[in-house]
Design an enzyme around this catalytic site. Sequence first.
Site: not given
Length: 458
Positions: A78, A114
């Site tokens: 991420d 995300t």
Amino acid sequence: MTPRAAAPARKSSPSAPIAAQPTRLAAGILTALLAACGATPEPASPAPAATVRAAGGSGGVNDPAVRARPYVVLVSFDGFRPDYLHRFGTPHFARLAARGARAEGLVTVFPSVTFPGHYSLATGLYPEAHGIVGNRFYDPARDDEFDFRDDDAADGSWWGGEPIWVTAELQGMVTAAFFFPGTEADIGGVRPSHWRPYDGSVPNPERIAQVLAWLALPEGERPHLITLYFSLVDSAGHNLGPDAAGMRRSVEAADRLLGRLLDGVDALPHAGRVALVVVSDHGMAAPDPDRLTVLPDVADLRGVRLVAAGPAMSVHVGEPARSRALRDALNAGLTHARAHLREEIPARLHVRGTPRIGDILVIPDGLGLVGFRRVVERVRLLLRPGMHGWDPHLPEMHGIFLAAGPGIGAGVTLPPVEAVDVYPLVAHLLGLTPHPAVAGDLAPFAAALTEAEQEPAP
Ligand code: AMP
Ligand code: ZN
Ligand code: ZN
């Protein structure tokens, strides 16, 4: 494996989000009942917590027709920006790149956060088509808010399109997830064969150990597609800012995790059949302190619902005439941002096709921020050195893409690829028939694709 022809050209007007199917609820209940009864066995692995075995799809056993196909591990770091690979010591990323292909960047989707980013990687669709337009968003038709931190993440009725693990399960392949947004949900009634509720406290080495244990299962149960997710680089980017020298620590830790995974895969007897696809969902940037807007200071927003869409703001008004009047009032007062009616949002952002983005979207200029007072104050006080969510075409918002293994040539460097192209790539590597509605395209990977050797059928 014979490479198939490239997927059809990118569609400019993707389909509407797929609505909840009534069968999903039934499948979800069945899954829960089976799990509660212990009717399905746990996988043989060192998993510390329960890995849930789902009903539907492959049922945890590979169809004999797919057993000779390769294995793909889709790894997401991420918030990993491409320049980190040059600024810090990343020998294991370099090892992967030398063995396979890397792109100069990965163009994510808007808002570059995300949940939309991962779900576009997984489905080959833009947010207006898959419906996940934020980590949090409001759906006017349901009159309900999705929040990634609660049970909504596991409720398939929010999630449109067909993620790659569902495509694989429906074509008889076992899949497994050690986290990836969407893998907890019963999407179209199907989950990965192995999945677990998100728990950010699970140590990263444990995640890798489980992935390697899955890859060591007997061929009949061995997952052909495995997702793996790490948040350490995103967290450091938020806390330190992407340009801080202190990013070294988390980037080099990420590199060691990749090295551990590569070593583990290399030690398998079938190492040559395992492909690794390493991506990130977005980059990171320092917000521009000269372009901060406290939205409620600009116009009278009583009676409307505001939901942050990264550094932009979704405004749900409900009434077309009032939306137009409010857009004009906002634009009369905004100095570093612009309010767009939904249909006026630039098409290249691929969000205007869904009411979930709001009747009005207020987009900041450059790396500015349109937010609530509390959030803007935190940025003003330099308490949020790194953020993301901006236009995915900005280089700071780019993610990474690297891949190596069967079907991928060595030492290839590609220009930036798009997040929506990853679904067609993974479908191709696994020999799956992709869902016909995808917006992404295999063509950007053409220079990196080779004809992979296929194991003789058992
Ligand atoms: P963002 O605010 O967009 O940077 O989101 C990053 C955060 O999302 C991570 O730090 C995780 O805590 C969280 N996250 C990642 N995957 C999941 C998931 N599957 N379910 C819930 N939260 C997640
Ligand atoms: Zn992220
Ligand atoms: Zn983040």
